[in-house]
Design a protein around this motif. Structure first.
Motif, short mmCIF file in Angstrom:
data_model
loop_
_atom_site.label_atom_id
_atom_site.label_comp_id
_atom_site.label_asym_id
_atom_site.label_seq_id
_atom_site.Cartn_x
_atom_site.Cartn_y
_atom_site.Cartn_z
N ASP A 1 0.97 -1.15 0.13
CA ASP A 1 -0.05 0.03 -0.03
C ASP A 1 0.89 1.21 -0.02
O ASP A 1 2.14 1.23 0.41
CB ASP A 1 -0.85 0.13 1.45
CG ASP A 1 -2.01 -0.72 1.18
OD1 ASP A 1 -2.33 -1.39 0.11
OD2 ASP A 1 -2.55 -1.26 2.39
N GLN A 2 0.15 2.33 -0.39
CA GLN A 2 1.09 3.72 -0.29
C GLN A 2 1.19 3.96 1.16
O GLN A 2 0.26 3.25 2.24
CB GLN A 2 0.04 4.58 -0.90
CG GLN A 2 0.04 4.80 -2.55
CD GLN A 2 -0.18 5.94 -3.10
OE1 GLN A 2 -1.45 6.71 -2.26
NE2 GLN A 2 -0.11 6.45 -4.20
N LYS A 3 2.31 4.85 1.40
CA LYS A 3 2.47 5.34 2.82
C LYS A 3 2.48 6.86 2.76
O LYS A 3 3.37 7.42 1.73
CB LYS A 3 3.53 4.54 3.46
CG LYS A 3 3.88 5.03 4.77
CD LYS A 3 5.28 4.15 5.33
CE LYS A 3 5.71 4.42 6.73
NZ LYS A 3 4.54 3.94 7.57
N ASP A 4 1.79 7.62 3.33
CA ASP A 4 1.87 9.12 3.41
C ASP A 4 1.69 9.49 1.99
O ASP A 4 2.30 10.32 1.59
CB ASP A 4 3.10 9.72 4.07
CG ASP A 4 3.36 9.11 5.46
OD1 ASP A 4 2.35 8.98 6.30
OD2 ASP A 4 4.66 8.86 5.81
N GLY A 5 0.84 8.85 1.27
CA GLY A 5 0.38 9.34 -0.31
C GLY A 5 1.43 8.94 -1.19
O GLY A 5 1.51 9.34 -2.29
N LYS A 6 2.49 8.17 -0.92
CA LYS A 6 3.61 7.88 -1.60
C LYS A 6 3.85 6.41 -2.05
O LYS A 6 3.45 5.62 -1.04
CB LYS A 6 5.10 8.29 -1.19
CG LYS A 6 5.27 9.95 -1.08
CD LYS A 6 6.56 10.30 -0.62
CE LYS A 6 6.61 11.71 -0.51
NZ LYS A 6 7.83 12.15 -0.23
N ASP A 7 4.15 5.87 -3.14
CA ASP A 7 4.27 4.77 -3.47
C ASP A 7 5.79 4.29 -3.03
O ASP A 7 6.69 5.17 -2.84
CB ASP A 7 4.50 4.41 -4.95
CG ASP A 7 3.05 4.68 -5.63
OD1 ASP A 7 2.02 4.11 -4.85
OD2 ASP A 7 2.69 5.24 -6.85
#
Length: 114
Positions: A57-63
């Protein structure tokens, strides 16, 4: 290790901790949202098909590749390739890396001397 052959299901509680060492998670935990294995391996556990892909999953909106970088998947590259691999042997708490050329192990597998 990402697929439970007895239940026929992917392991559903995996996380990835890049750079983990002695309890330190420099980029945090990345939740694995999907495990992809070859259906033929799921039925036979044939070592020639023992490969899994994990989607995180993304983390803090980042891949994850935005944070760590990424490599392109190479296909049909033959048996003689310069590679660098990193692994976590059961006998150590830290990863080890090796760089060498691959050789042919069988018609479907490579070998690398590390």
């Amino acid at each position: 290790c990402a697929f439970d052959a007895d239940s026929g299901q992917p392991v559903n509680d995996l996380v990835f901790a890049p750079g983990y060492r002695n309890g330190d998670e420099p980029t945090g935990l990345w939740k694995v949202s999907k495990v992809v294995v070859d259906d033929r391996w799921a039925k036979s556990q044939d070592e020639d098909l023992d490969v899994a892909f994990l989607v995180v999953d993304q983390k803090d909106g980042k891949d994850i590749q935005d944070v760590l970088g990424g490599n392109n998947l190479g296909m049909n590259r033959g048996f003689d390739n310069k590679v660098k691999i990193t692994g976590y042997p059961t006998s150590r708490d830290t990863p080890i890396s090796c760089q060498n050329r691959t050789t042919k192990f069988s018609d479907t597998q490579l070998r690398i001397q590390c």
